[in-house]
Scaffold this active site. Structure first.
Site, mmCIF file in Angstrom:
data_model
loop_
_atom_site.group_PDB
_atom_site.id
_atom_site.type_symbol
_atom_site.label_atom_id
_atom_site.label_comp_id
_atom_site.label_asym_id
_atom_site.label_seq_id
_atom_site.Cartn_x
_atom_site.Cartn_y
_atom_site.Cartn_z
ATOM 1 N N GLY A 1 8.572 13.749 -0.068
ATOM 2 C CA GLY A 1 7.524 14.746 0.164
ATOM 3 C C GLY A 1 7.459 15.839 -0.896
ATOM 4 O O GLY A 1 7.044 16.957 -0.602
ATOM 5 N N ASN B 1 5.373 16.093 -3.366
ATOM 6 C CA ASN B 1 3.964 16.502 -3.532
ATOM 7 C C ASN B 1 3.499 17.371 -2.359
ATOM 8 O O ASN B 1 2.782 18.348 -2.544
ATOM 9 C CB ASN B 1 3.063 15.263 -3.647
ATOM 10 N N MET C 1 3.540 5.037 1.695
ATOM 11 C CA MET C 1 3.777 3.678 1.227
ATOM 12 C C MET C 1 3.244 2.630 2.203
ATOM 13 O O MET C 1 3.954 1.722 2.609
ATOM 14 C CB MET C 1 5.284 3.462 0.989
ATOM 15 N N ARG C 2 2.005 2.785 2.583
ATOM 16 C CA ARG C 2 1.367 1.818 3.476
ATOM 17 C C ARG C 2 -0.075 1.622 3.026
ATOM 18 O O ARG C 2 -0.722 2.586 2.619
ATOM 19 C CB ARG C 2 1.293 2.384 4.894
ATOM 20 N N ASN D 1 -5.572 9.619 -2.729
ATOM 21 C CA ASN D 1 -4.213 9.152 -3.033
ATOM 22 C C ASN D 1 -3.755 9.629 -4.405
ATOM 23 O O ASN D 1 -4.552 9.715 -5.333
ATOM 24 C CB ASN D 1 -4.218 7.615 -3.025
ATOM 25 N N HIS E 1 -1.274 8.574 -7.512
ATOM 26 C CA HIS E 1 -0.615 7.359 -8.006
ATOM 27 C C HIS E 1 0.088 7.667 -9.339
ATOM 28 O O HIS E 1 -0.514 8.300 -10.209
ATOM 29 C CB HIS E 1 -1.661 6.255 -8.197
ATOM 30 N N ASP F 1 -9.969 3.294 -1.482
ATOM 31 C CA ASP F 1 -10.869 2.301 -0.888
ATOM 32 C C ASP F 1 -10.025 1.104 -0.451
ATOM 33 O O ASP F 1 -8.797 1.181 -0.474
ATOM 34 C CB ASP F 1 -12.045 1.957 -1.814
ATOM 35 N N ASP G 1 -5.199 0.947 -5.104
ATOM 36 C CA ASP G 1 -5.307 1.843 -6.267
ATOM 37 C C ASP G 1 -6.560 1.599 -7.106
ATOM 38 O O ASP G 1 -6.515 1.612 -8.341
ATOM 39 C CB ASP G 1 -4.036 1.728 -7.143
HETATM 40 C C1 GRF Z 1 4.891 9.880 -6.020
HETATM 41 O O1 GRF Z 1 5.281 9.562 -7.322
HETATM 42 C C2 GRF Z 1 3.635 9.124 -5.699
HETATM 43 O O2 GRF Z 1 2.787 8.961 -6.773
HETATM 44 C C3 GRF Z 1 4.185 7.787 -5.280
HETATM 45 O O3 GRF Z 1 5.327 8.117 -4.516
HETATM 46 C C4 GRF Z 1 5.872 9.321 -4.997
HETATM 47 C C5 GRF Z 1 5.999 10.222 -3.807
HETATM 48 O O4 GRF Z 1 6.825 11.211 -3.986
HETATM 49 N N1 GRF Z 1 3.206 7.008 -4.583
HETATM 50 P P1 GRF Z 1 6.993 12.330 -2.895
HETATM 51 O O5 GRF Z 1 7.222 11.711 -1.537
HETATM 52 O O6 GRF Z 1 5.764 13.207 -2.936
HETATM 53 O O7 GRF Z 1 8.221 13.061 -3.353
#
Ligand code: GRF
Length: 178
Positions: A11, A13, A79-80, A96, A98, A129, A133
Site C-alpha cells: 500500500g 501508493n 492484484m486481481r 490503475n 502500472h 478496461d 493494462d
Molecule cells: C506498484 O508498483 C504497482 O504499480 C503494482 O504493484 C505495486 C504496488 O505497490 N501494480 P503498493 O502496494 O502501492 O506498495
C-alpha cells in the site's frame, strides 16, 4: 466526492495518496489481508477484506460499491483482474497504476522486465478496461533515459513516480468534482 482504493499489498501508493490529502476520506478494500489495509485501519479509515474468488463474490461486491456511489476507484497494487460487468456497472471510472511505460510490458513482472530490457521503463496511470493494462492512458512517466541504477534503486524511483501520478490525478479529479 466519495472515493475508493483497492489494494492487495504494502500500500505504498495508498499511503502517499493519503499523506498528500490528509483531510480526505477513502474507503479501502483488499482481496486479502495485507499491510496496507492494516496501516489504513490503524489510521481510522474504512477498511474491508473482500473475498473475490468467483463471479458471485464480484456480484455482491458490485452491489456494495454501487450503493456507495463512488466518484472514482483507484486500483493501487490491486492484484486481481476486475471483471467487465463490474467495470461497466460500478458507476465510476476505475483507474490503475502500472509499473512500466505502457504499452510495454503489460501484466505481472513489468517493472523487472522493463529494467532487464532497458526499455519501457517508467509507469502509467490508465483507465481500466476489460483487457489487461490496455485502457486509456491518463498520465505516463518514461524513465528510459534516466541514469541506470541498480534494481532496488530503480524500483524506488518507479514507485516515487507512481505516487506522483496518482496524487496528481487525484488533485485534478478533486478540482473537477468541486
Ligand atoms: C506498484 O508498483 C504497482 O504499480 C503494482 O504493484 C505495486 C504496488 O505497490 N501494480 P503498493 O502496494 O502501492 O506498495
Amino acid at each position: 466526492m466519495r472515493k475508493a482504493v483497492f489494494i492487495s499489498g504494502k500500500g505504498s501508493n495508498l499511503k502517499a495518496l493519503i499523506d498528500a490529502n490528509p483531510n480526505d476520506d477513502f474507503f479501502i478494500y483488499s482481496n486479502q489481508k495485507c499491510d496496507g489495509l492494516l496501516w489504513a485501519k490503524k489510521r481510522g479509515f474504512f477498511t474491508k477484506t473482500v473475498s473475490l474468488k468467483n463471479t458471485n463474490d464480484w456480484k455482491s461486491f458490485l452491489q456494495e460499491v454501487k450503493n456507495l456511489r463512488f466518484s472514482v476507484i483507484y486500483l493501487l497494487g490491486f492484484m486481481r483482474l476486475v471483471p467487465d460487468f463490474f467495470l461497466k456497472n460500478c458507476g465510476c471510472e476505475c483507474i490503475n497504476i502500472h509499473p512500466s511505460f505502457l504499452p510495454h510490458f503489460k501484466g505481472l513482472g513489468a517493472l523487472k522486465e522493463s529494467y532487464t530490457n532497458k526499455k519501457g521503463m517508467g509507469c502509467t496511470l490508465h483507465i481500466v478496461d476489460s483487457k489487461v493494462d490496455e485502457g486509456v492512458v491518463l498520465f505516463q512517466k518514461n524513465l528510459d533515459r534516466h541514469r541506470i541504477l541498480d534494481l532496488d534503486a530503480f524500483k524506488l524511483r518507479v514507485h516515487a513516480f507512481e505516487q506522483k501520478l496518482v496524487t496528481t490525478h487525484f488533485r485534478l479529479k478533486k478540482g473537477l468534482c468541486r
